[in-house]
Motif scaffolding. Structure first.
Motif, short mmCIF file in Angstrom:
data_model
loop_
_atom_site.label_atom_id
_atom_site.label_comp_id
_atom_site.label_asym_id
_atom_site.label_seq_id
_atom_site.Cartn_x
_atom_site.Cartn_y
_atom_site.Cartn_z
N MET A 1 20.67 7.90 -39.32
CA MET A 1 20.57 8.74 -38.13
C MET A 1 20.10 10.14 -38.49
SD MET A 1 20.74 7.49 -35.31
CE MET A 1 20.87 8.67 -33.99
N GLU A 2 20.62 10.64 -39.59
CA GLU A 2 20.30 12.01 -39.98
C GLU A 2 18.82 12.17 -40.29
OE1 GLU A 2 22.50 14.06 -43.05
OE2 GLU A 2 24.33 13.78 -41.86
N GLU A 3 18.26 11.12 -40.90
CA GLU A 3 16.83 11.19 -41.22
C GLU A 3 15.99 11.28 -39.96
OE1 GLU A 3 17.54 7.70 -43.30
OE2 GLU A 3 18.86 9.07 -44.36
N TYR A 4 16.45 10.54 -38.94
CA TYR A 4 15.72 10.57 -37.67
C TYR A 4 15.74 11.97 -37.05
CZ TYR A 4 14.92 5.56 -37.43
OH TYR A 4 14.47 4.31 -37.67
N ALA A 5 16.94 12.57 -37.13
CA ALA A 5 17.09 13.91 -36.56
C ALA A 5 16.16 14.90 -37.26
CB ALA A 5 18.54 14.37 -36.66
N LEU A 6 16.10 14.76 -38.58
CA LEU A 6 15.23 15.65 -39.36
C LEU A 6 13.77 15.41 -39.01
CD1 LEU A 6 15.54 17.74 -41.72
CD2 LEU A 6 14.85 15.88 -43.23
N LEU A 7 13.44 14.12 -38.87
CA LEU A 7 12.07 13.74 -38.53
C LEU A 7 11.66 14.36 -37.20
CD1 LEU A 7 10.11 11.86 -40.09
CD2 LEU A 7 10.57 10.16 -38.33
N LEU A 8 12.61 14.29 -36.24
CA LEU A 8 12.34 14.85 -34.91
C LEU A 8 12.16 16.36 -35.01
CD1 LEU A 8 14.59 13.02 -32.31
CD2 LEU A 8 12.10 13.02 -32.48
N GLU A 9 13.02 16.96 -35.81
CA GLU A 9 13.02 18.42 -35.90
C GLU A 9 11.71 18.97 -36.47
OE1 GLU A 9 16.15 21.16 -37.99
OE2 GLU A 9 17.16 19.70 -36.69
N ILE A 10 11.17 18.23 -37.44
CA ILE A 10 9.89 18.67 -38.01
C ILE A 10 8.72 18.06 -37.24
CG2 ILE A 10 8.48 18.72 -40.12
CD1 ILE A 10 11.09 18.41 -41.68
N GLY A 11 8.96 16.80 -36.81
CA GLY A 11 7.87 16.04 -36.17
C GLY A 11 7.37 16.64 -34.88
N ILE A 12 8.29 17.08 -34.00
CA ILE A 12 7.86 17.57 -32.69
C ILE A 12 7.03 18.86 -32.78
CG2 ILE A 12 8.72 18.53 -30.50
CD1 ILE A 12 10.75 16.29 -30.47
N PRO A 13 7.48 19.85 -33.54
CA PRO A 13 6.62 21.04 -33.67
C PRO A 13 5.26 20.71 -34.29
CG PRO A 13 8.82 21.53 -34.44
CD PRO A 13 8.77 20.06 -34.20
N LEU A 14 5.25 19.81 -35.26
CA LEU A 14 3.98 19.41 -35.88
C LEU A 14 3.06 18.74 -34.89
CD1 LEU A 14 4.66 18.08 -39.49
CD2 LEU A 14 3.25 20.02 -38.79
N LEU A 15 3.68 17.86 -34.07
CA LEU A 15 2.91 17.14 -33.06
C LEU A 15 2.31 18.13 -32.06
CD1 LEU A 15 2.49 14.06 -32.44
CD2 LEU A 15 4.08 14.42 -30.56
N LEU A 16 3.11 19.12 -31.67
CA LEU A 16 2.64 20.13 -30.72
C LEU A 16 1.48 20.93 -31.31
CD1 LEU A 16 5.84 21.58 -29.02
CD2 LEU A 16 4.12 20.07 -28.06
N LEU A 17 1.60 21.25 -32.60
CA LEU A 17 0.53 21.98 -33.29
C LEU A 17 -0.75 21.17 -33.29
CD1 LEU A 17 1.99 23.71 -36.47
CD2 LEU A 17 1.10 24.75 -34.40
N LEU A 18 -0.60 19.90 -33.62
CA LEU A 18 -1.77 19.01 -33.68
C LEU A 18 -2.40 18.86 -32.30
CD1 LEU A 18 -3.08 17.24 -35.95
CD2 LEU A 18 -1.97 15.30 -34.84
N LEU A 19 -1.52 18.68 -31.31
CA LEU A 19 -2.01 18.54 -29.93
C LEU A 19 -2.75 19.81 -29.50
CD1 LEU A 19 -1.81 16.64 -27.42
CD2 LEU A 19 0.12 18.03 -26.70
N GLY A 20 -2.16 20.94 -29.85
CA GLY A 20 -2.79 22.22 -29.51
C GLY A 20 -4.13 22.36 -30.19
N PHE A 21 -4.19 21.95 -31.45
CA PHE A 21 -5.42 22.07 -32.23
C PHE A 21 -6.54 21.23 -31.62
CE2 PHE A 21 -8.06 20.59 -35.84
CZ PHE A 21 -8.61 21.81 -36.19
N VAL A 22 -6.23 19.95 -31.37
CA VAL A 22 -7.26 19.03 -30.88
C VAL A 22 -7.65 19.36 -29.44
CG1 VAL A 22 -7.79 16.63 -30.38
CG2 VAL A 22 -6.52 17.21 -32.45
N ALA A 23 -6.63 19.40 -28.56
CA ALA A 23 -6.91 19.63 -27.14
C ALA A 23 -7.51 21.02 -26.93
CB ALA A 23 -5.63 19.47 -26.33
N GLY A 24 -7.00 22.00 -27.68
CA GLY A 24 -7.51 23.36 -27.56
C GLY A 24 -8.97 23.45 -27.92
N ARG A 25 -9.36 22.77 -29.00
CA ARG A 25 -10.76 22.78 -29.45
C ARG A 25 -11.69 22.17 -28.41
NH1 ARG A 25 -12.92 22.52 -35.34
NH2 ARG A 25 -12.29 24.66 -35.74
#
Lengths: 160, 104
Positions: A1-25
């Protein structure tokens, strides 16, 4: 469970960054091509920052205030880049295209709202921050352009 | 009512000055628009809801400006200036001011 929480914690901001990068471009490229097209369509209407009509040298039929405005915001990726830049100082190039697009869009809308005018004089532009993002980053910015739209007298082409 | 942001009404002569007139309006954005803007903040670009909100607010400021000038008996407003400032988080003030005059 803890790994999932960590994954979410890093994963969501990263996903948002990627989304911003691609969609923004993609969105920025589309806006640039749209603005470039419209700018050509409105090339026949010159705009001046001077208010001295003698410089234009034509007789005036009518005049009217004209305003154009737009509220713009940067994408998540650029905001992240800017946050890093703010640590080291220097020019915030990530925001430059935003302000450039905003200014051009506002000028275009100003021209569009007086599409039958021959020229616009005494054009003023200003930028106002409407809100701020987290950690003093940029939120949304309003760019306004306004001036006096002029219609020349059609019966007289000579100088004043 | 003729509105200009130069010191005269081009092509017309000013016969009377009535002094400063101003109009302002403060608007807050509603929650729905805020949520949309929040989403838009991820991908960037124009926040249409806010653009409309401020354009509407500016129209109202100018209407108030014109109403004040009409009361004075003017038929034109010259040297108009516009400004936007965010007075509080989530609210923006639009101010318009100029000089009421009478032209021929």
């Amino acid at each position: 469970m803890e790994e999932y929480a960590l994954l979410l914690e890093i994963g969501i901001p990263l996903l948002l960054l990627l989304l911003g990068f691609v969609a923004g471009r993609v969105a920025e490229a589309r806006r640039y091509s749209r603005i470039a097209r419209l700018e050509i369509a409105f090339q026949h209407m010159p705009i001046f920052t001077s208010k001295d009509l003698m410089e234009i040298g034509r007789r005036v039929e009518s005049s009217q205030l004209t305003v154009g405005s737009v509220v713009v915001s940067v994408d998540h990726f650029k905001r992240f880049l800017a946050a890093i830049r703010m640590f080291f100082g220097g020019e915030l190039r990530a925001y430059a295209s935003l302000i450039d697009l905003g200014k051009r869009e506002a000028l275009l809308r100003m021209k569009q709202s007086c599409s039958d005018a021959d020229a616009v004089v005494n054009v003023r532009m200003q930028t106002a921050a409407l809100s701020h993002g987290e950690r003093k980053t940029l939120g949304s910015v309003e760019v306004i352009a306004y001036g006096t739209a002029i219609k020349y007298r059609k019966d007289d082409d000579g100088l004043i | 009512m003729i509105l200009t942001n130069v010191e005269s009404v081009p092509g017309k002569r000013i016969v009377e000055h009535y002094g400063l007139v101003h109009g302002s309006s403060i608007r807050a954005k509603h929650v729905g628009r805020d949520i949309m803007a929040g989403l838009k903040n991820i991908v960037g670009g124009e926040l249409k809801g806010y653009t409309e909100l401020l354009a509407e607010s500016r129209r109202q400021s100018i209407e108030r400006l014109v109403a004040q000038a009409e009361e004075l008996g003017a038929n034109a407003i010259i040297n108009i200036r516009l400004s936007t400032s965010s007075v509080a988080q989530g609210a923006a003030e639009i101010l318009a001011y100029g000089t009421a005059v009478k032209v021929e």
